[in-house]
Write an enzyme that holds these catalytic residues in place. Structure first.
Site, PDB file in Angstrom:
ATOM      1  N   THR A 217       0.490  -1.422   0.263  1.00  0.00           N
ATOM      2  CA  THR A 217      -0.133  -0.135   0.191  1.00  0.00           C
ATOM      3  C   THR A 217       0.916   1.642   0.025  1.00  0.00           C
ATOM      4  O   THR A 217       2.113   1.080   0.571  1.00  0.00           O
ATOM      5  CB  THR A 217      -0.853  -0.272   1.331  1.00  0.00           C
ATOM      6  N   GLY A 272      -5.502  -4.356   7.396  1.00  0.00           N
ATOM      7  CA  GLY A 272      -6.649  -3.332   7.673  1.00  0.00           C
ATOM      8  C   GLY A 272      -7.460  -3.755   8.485  1.00  0.00           C
ATOM      9  O   GLY A 272      -8.066  -3.017   9.361  1.00  0.00           O
TER      10      GLY A 272
HETATM   11  N1  ASP Z   1      -4.126  -1.639   4.572  1.00  0.00           N
HETATM   12  C1  ASP Z   1      -4.392  -2.845   3.184  1.00  0.00           C
HETATM   13  C2  ASP Z   1      -5.707  -3.205   3.781  1.00  0.00           C
HETATM   14  O1  ASP Z   1      -5.873  -3.625   4.396  1.00  0.00           O
HETATM   15  C3  ASP Z   1      -3.582  -3.732   2.963  1.00  0.00           C
HETATM   16  C4  ASP Z   1      -2.118  -2.579   2.941  1.00  0.00           C
HETATM   17  O2  ASP Z   1      -1.466  -1.858   3.706  1.00  0.00           O
HETATM   18  O3  ASP Z   1      -1.574  -3.044   2.187  1.00  0.00           O
HETATM   19  O4  ASP Z   1      -6.762  -3.181   2.267  1.00  0.00           O
END
Ligand code: ASP
Length: 355
Positions: A217, A272
Site C-alpha cells: 500500500t 486492514g
Molecule cells: N491496509 C491494506 C488493506 O488492508 C493493505 C496494505 O496495507 O497493504 O487493505
C-alpha cells in the site's frame, strides 16, 4: 539608546540578507511517505530490486517536495506523490494492485485535510486510474465522504478523472501472487482476466520476487508552509481478498486521518481488519493530542492494535513537521524530506533514513 556592538550590527545585517531567501524556501514544510510494510528482509531483495524501490520512493518524495517547496498545499503534495506510486507497478496501488479471489483489482483510497477535517474516500474502484484523485474529488466536489464500486467510478468519470480498462492494473507478479495464495488455500483459481498480456509476454517484464510477503500500500503525510496537515493512502487491499471486501484505507480514522486540531496526520499499512477494529489512525491522533510525542503515540498504538492480530506499520507527522515511522514488521518502504532535510529513504526495519 545604547550603541550596538560591531558583532550585533553584523548579525543584524546578516539576518536581513538571509531573510528573503528564507521566505522563499517556505520554511516549515515537511513530507513523508510509505510504500507498504511487511516481511521485507535484506535477502529477499536483490541489489537491483532494493535500488529500484529506493529510486521509486525518491521520485515520490521529489514530487511532493516540488509542490511544498513552492508554497503548494499539503493535499497537492500528497496527490502528486501518490499518483506516481499508483502508476508504479512496484507498489500495491493503482497499476500493480493485488487481485481479489475472483481475479479482479478493486482499489481503495482516502484523503483527509487536517486544517478543516474534510475527508474523501473511495472503495472498490475498477476503472479509475488514480484512486487518490477520486478520493479527493469526493472530498471537494461532493457532499459525501465515501463512495463505493460502480458509483464511485462513475462519479470519478463525471468529474473528468481518467478512466482505464480494468486490465490496465494487471501485473504478472501480482497475478502469480494470487495463483499461489489460492492454491495454498485450496481455492479455485479464476480465469486470467480479459485484456491481460499473455503469460509469455508478461514473463519478459522484470518482476520482484514472489517470496517477499509484504503489503505494498502507499501513503503520504504532509505539513505545508501554511501549517496545514494532510494524509492520504491508496491500495489494492490484500491478496485473494473476497470481492467486495473493503480494508482500513478508506475508513477515515482507521488507515487514514489528519487533524490540525489534534496535531497529527497518519497513513497506515498492514492487515486492514485490525486497523479498523482498533481505529488506529484516529487513536494515534488522540494520543498526540493528549501530549504523547508522535513517534511514541504511533508505536504504542500499532503495538496495541496489532496485538489483536495481523501486522503492519504507520507513518505520522505532527504540527512541527516531525515525521515518525512505526511498525511491527521487519520492513516498511518509507521516506521523508523537508525544507531543511534532503530526501532520505529506508526499507528495512533496523535501518535509518538515508539519502
Ligand atoms: N491496509 C491494506 C488493506 O488492508 C493493505 C496494505 O496495507 O497493504 O487493505
Amino acid at each position: 539608546m545604547k550603541s550596538l556592538s560591531r558583532a550585533a550590527v553584523l548579525a543584524a545585517a546578516l539576518a536581513l540578507i538571509a531573510a528573503p531567501a528564507a521566505a522563499q524556501e517556505s520554511p516549515g514544510w515537511s513530507f513523508a511517505i510509505h510504500g507498504g510494510a511487511g516481511v521485507i528482509e535484506r535477502d529477499s531483495l536483490t541489489a537491483e530490486q532494493d535500488a529500484a524501490y529506493r529510486a521509486a520512493l525518491k521520485r515520490a518524495l521529489d514530487a511532493g517536495s516540488a509542490v511544498l517547496a513552492q508554497g503548494g498545499s499539503a493535499l497537492d503534495a500528497i496527490q502528486a506523490a501518490i499518483e506516481l506510486m499508483e502508476d508504479d507497478p512496484l507498489f500495491n496501488a493503482g497499476r500493480g494492485a493485488v487481485f481479489t479471489a475472483a481475479g479482479r483489482n478493486e482499489l481503495d483510497a482516502a484523503v483527509m485535510n487536517g486544517s478543516d477535517r474534510t475527508a474523501g474516500a473511495v472503495a472498490g474502484l475498477t476503472t479509475t486510474r488514480h484512486p487518490i484523485a477520486a478520493a479527493r474529488a469526493v472530498m471537494e466536489q461532493s457532499p459525501h465522504v465515501m463512495l463505493i464500486g460502480e458509483g464511485a467510478d462513475s462519479f470519478a468519470a463525471s468529474v473528468g478523472l481518467e478512466q482505464v480498462d480494468p486490465s490496465f492494473f494487471f501485473t504478472e507478479r501480482r497475478w502469480q501472487g494470487l495463483v499461489r495464495a489460492l492454491e495454498q488455500q485450496g481455492q479455485p483459481v479464476p480465469e486470467r482476466p480479459a485484456g491481460a498480456p499473455s503469460p509469455q509476454a508478461a514473463a519478459d517484464l522484470p518482476a520482484p520476487p514472489l517470496n517477499e510477503r509484504k503489503f505494498g500500500t502507499v501513503g503520504a503525510v504532509a505539513l505545508d508552509s501554511q501549517g496545514r496537515l494532510a494524509a492520504g493512502t491508496s491500495t489494492g487491499g490484500t491478496t485473494a481478498k473476497r470481492w467486495g471486501r473493503v480494508g482500513d484505507v478508506p475508513v477515515i480514522g482507521a488507515g487514514t486521518y489528519a487533524s490540525n486540531a489534534e496535531g497529527c496526520a497518519v497513513s497506515a499499512t498492514g492487515d486492514g481488519e485490525f486497523y479498523i477494529r482498533a481505529s488506529v489512525a484516529r487513536d494515534i491522533c488522540a494520543r498526540i493530542a493528549a501530549g504523547s510525542p508522535a513517534l511514541t503515540a504511533a508505536q504504542t498504538e500499532v503495538d496495541d492494535a496489532l496485538s489483536l492480530g495481523g501486522s503492519g506499520g504507520v507513518i505520522v507527522m505532527d504540527t512541527d513537521g516531525r515525521p515518525g515511522f512505526a511498525m511491527t514488521t521487519s520492513g516498511m518502504y518509507r521516506g521523508a524530506v523537508s525544507a531543511t532535510q534532503p530526501a532520505r529513504v529506508a526499507i528495512y526495519g533496523d535501518e535509518e533514513l538515508r539519502p
